[in-house]
Design an enzyme around this catalytic site. Structure first.
Site, PDB file in Angstrom:
ATOM      1  N   HIS A 129      30.697  71.280   2.278  1.00  0.00           N
ATOM      2  CA  HIS A 129      30.536  70.703   3.866  1.00  0.00           C
ATOM      3  C   HIS A 129      31.938  69.801   4.061  1.00  0.00           C
ATOM      4  CE1 HIS A 129      28.713  67.761   6.473  1.00  0.00           C
ATOM      5  NE2 HIS A 129      27.672  68.709   6.440  1.00  0.00           N
ATOM      6  N   ASP A 207      28.466  66.137  -4.305  1.00  0.00           N
ATOM      7  CA  ASP A 207      27.919  66.161  -2.983  1.00  0.00           C
ATOM      8  C   ASP A 207      26.480  66.493  -3.303  1.00  0.00           C
ATOM      9  OD1 ASP A 207      26.595  66.401  -0.576  1.00  0.00           O
ATOM     10  OD2 ASP A 207      28.461  67.361   0.367  1.00  0.00           O
ATOM     11  N   GLN A 210      22.251  67.939  -0.294  1.00  0.00           N
ATOM     12  CA  GLN A 210      21.297  69.062  -0.225  1.00  0.00           C
ATOM     13  C   GLN A 210      20.254  69.506  -1.399  1.00  0.00           C
ATOM     14  OE1 GLN A 210      20.209  70.561   2.540  1.00  0.00           O
ATOM     15  NE2 GLN A 210      21.919  70.273   4.004  1.00  0.00           N
ATOM     16  N   LYS A 233      17.468  63.502   4.832  1.00  0.00           N
ATOM     17  CA  LYS A 233      17.337  64.807   4.534  1.00  0.00           C
ATOM     18  C   LYS A 233      16.076  64.936   3.475  1.00  0.00           C
ATOM     19  CE  LYS A 233      21.934  66.169   5.120  1.00  0.00           C
ATOM     20  NZ  LYS A 233      22.057  67.205   6.246  1.00  0.00           N
ATOM     21  N   CYS A 372      29.063  72.579   9.669  1.00  0.00           N
ATOM     22  CA  CYS A 372      30.160  71.730   8.956  1.00  0.00           C
ATOM     23  C   CYS A 372      30.943  72.428   7.885  1.00  0.00           C
ATOM     24  CB  CYS A 372      29.670  70.396   8.828  1.00  0.00           C
ATOM     25  SG  CYS A 372      29.044  69.646  10.159  1.00  0.00           S
TER      26      CYS A 372
HETATM   27  C1  LIG Z   1      26.047  69.403   1.642  1.00  0.00           C
HETATM   28  C2  LIG Z   1      26.259  68.538   2.742  1.00  0.00           C
HETATM   29  N1  LIG Z   1      26.918  67.402   2.553  1.00  0.00           N
HETATM   30  C3  LIG Z   1      27.175  66.258   3.191  1.00  0.00           C
HETATM   31  C4  LIG Z   1      26.335  66.246   4.314  1.00  0.00           C
HETATM   32  C5  LIG Z   1      26.453  65.057   5.193  1.00  0.00           C
HETATM   33  O1  LIG Z   1      25.356  64.247   5.169  1.00  0.00           O
HETATM   34  P1  LIG Z   1      25.113  63.158   5.986  1.00  0.00           P
HETATM   35  O2  LIG Z   1      25.343  63.439   7.604  1.00  0.00           O
HETATM   36  O3  LIG Z   1      23.960  62.556   6.066  1.00  0.00           O
HETATM   37  O4  LIG Z   1      26.416  61.932   5.845  1.00  0.00           O
HETATM   38  C6  LIG Z   1      25.468  67.299   4.705  1.00  0.00           C
HETATM   39  C7  LIG Z   1      24.646  67.303   5.919  1.00  0.00           C
HETATM   40  O5  LIG Z   1      24.274  68.313   6.652  1.00  0.00           O
HETATM   41  C8  LIG Z   1      25.436  68.387   3.728  1.00  0.00           C
HETATM   42  O6  LIG Z   1      24.297  69.384   4.079  1.00  0.00           O
END
Ligand SMILES: Cc1ncc(COP(=O)(O)O)c(C=O)c1O
Length: 414
Positions: A129, A207, A210, A233, A372
């Site tokens: 992401h 990260d 998910q 999430k 993203c």
């Molecule tokens: C794999 C992953 N990393 C990071 C993020 C970013 O999360 P946040 O927007 O809650 O900071 C997302 C959000 O869609 C995500 O799916």
């Protein structure tokens, strides 16, 4: 030998906890198949937020009066719940942040700016992401370090055969990867990457945005150094998340944001930092949101992370089977046994936005876009995909409605 079956959840019963499902969209029940972007909120979380604001709210770590102490106890109680949730060694290893993105930026800035330089390698993957890609690209650029990419194979899984050749190119200092890909659902081999990162003398940054909502997470078993995730999430409020980090690293690093309560002593000449975690929590925190995050942890824990994972696995296998029969569909990503509840696809030449709009007219909400993940879209040779993602409240008949909607989209755009 006793045969144990995976724990089950009752999605139909759980749905009754979510007021959002009481409405109709375009005269149809809401089929919300976009939980990877954000989940809906159950009553226990909403009620906790209201109760906290009505009975216990005050700023934290500032007042000596009763209400401030009560608020602080709730806020710190949420930190304890999060520590237990990811099996941290201590609640001091949990930093409240605005979300996974801020947690990952914290590591990139606070650790990266000081520890990276020319000749160093920052290793990311094609599955990241932007939140775990752009900060590393930027900090590598600022420090003179080099960004390296672990590429994907045709199944949408990481090709780890390149690790030795990457290591031969310089000093690997950071390995950054998501545990679960938001675009393809791929579950990544973090334990292996953590072991490799440590052999190189690098830190492993995960990260977990998910992963944490969908499967039991044990940061010690993953062997990583940092793990970032978001409340919104996993049934919690927006604008709060957590960064878990190894205490010795958090203690040795520079702060990220400055001001407020993160100090020990401030004089005109010099400022010294407070203890971890206060050192990383500058300014008024998302206090009620953190308390709501604690309530969300209670909720998903009571449902059971193993049951959630098993439920999503069943839905994903069902969805992949049903979707494969839709003429012209192209499905991306690994087989169901190696992926979480996320299915990305394209329907022939029909633009993903058009597909999503046809589905919306039947009350079915799915995502259309690059998720993203532009480097991944480039790899797949597309600008965008459609994505359906599932959670503890998803029902199989919602997948049937998705499939019906795709047949309809084909007719509309024939
Ligand atoms: C794999 C992953 N990393 C990071 C993020 C970013 O999360 P946040 O927007 O809650 O900071 C997302 C959000 O869609 C995500 O799916």
């Amino acid at each position: 030998m006793a045969v144990t079956s995976p724990p089950k959840l009752d999605a139909r019963k759980l749905r009754a906890d979510f007021p959002i499902f009481e409405q109709q969209i375009h005269g149809k029940p809401l089929a919300y198949l976009d939980s990877a972007v954000s989940t809906h909120k159950p009553r226990p979380v909403l009620e906790k937020l209201t109760e906290f604001y009505e009975t216990s709210y005050a700023n934290v770590h500032r007042g000596v009066y009763t209400l401030s102490e009560r608020s602080t106890a709730e806020y710190e109680g949420a930190r304890q719940k999060l520590a237990q949730f990811v099996n941290a060694r201590s609640e001091r290893e949990i930093i409240f942040v605005r979300g996974a993105t801020e947690g990952l930026n914290l590591v990139a800035y606070a650790w990266g700016l000081v520890n990276l330089g020319p000749g160093d390698l920052v290793v990311v993957t094609e599955l990241e992401h932007h939140s775990n890609f752009v900060p590393w690209q930027y900090i590598a650029g600022r420090t003179g370090a080099t960004l390296k990419m672990i590429r994907l194979d045709d199944n949408g899984e990481l090709d780890l055969s390149v690790l030795d050749s990457i290591a031969a190119e310089g000093r690997v200092k950071v390995v950054a990867n998501n545990l679960v890909s938001n675009a393809l659902g791929t579950i990544n081999p973090i334990e292996k990457l953590s072991a490799w990162a440590h052999e190189q003398g690098a830190i492993m940054v995960v990260d977990g945005a998910q992963a944490a909502p969908h499967k039991a997470v044990d940061v010690q078993a993953l062997g990583c150094d940092f793990f970032a995730f978001s409340a919104h999430k996993m049934c919690g409020p927006t604008s709060v998340g957590a960064l878990w980090g190894r205490l010795d690293l958090l203690e040795s690093m520079e702060p990220f944001n400055l001001g407020g309560h993160m100090i020990r002593k401030v004089t005109f000449e010099k400022t010294t930092w407070g203890e971890v975690p206060a050192k990383y929590e500058a300014g008024t925190q998302p206090i009620a949101e953190a308390v709501g995050f604690g309530a969300a942890v209670d909720y998903v824990t009571a449902v059971g992370l193993e049951a959630i994972e098993a439920h999503e696995h069943e839905l994903t296998a069902y969805a992949l089977e049903k979707l494969a029969d839709v003429p012209g569909i192209k499905l991306y990503g690994p087989p169901p046994e190696r992926r979480a509840g996320i299915v990305s696809f394209n329907l022939g030449e029909i633009h993903p936005h058009d597909v999503a709009q046809v589905l919306d007219s039947d009350g079915v909400a799915i995502r259309a876009g690059h998720h993203c993940c532009q480097p991944l879209m480039h790899k797949l040779g597309v600008a965008a995909t459609n994505r359906a993602s599932f959670y503890l409240y998803t029902l199989p008949e919602e997948i049937d409605r998705l499939v019906d909607g795709l047949h309809k989209a084909r007719k509309v755009f024939a």
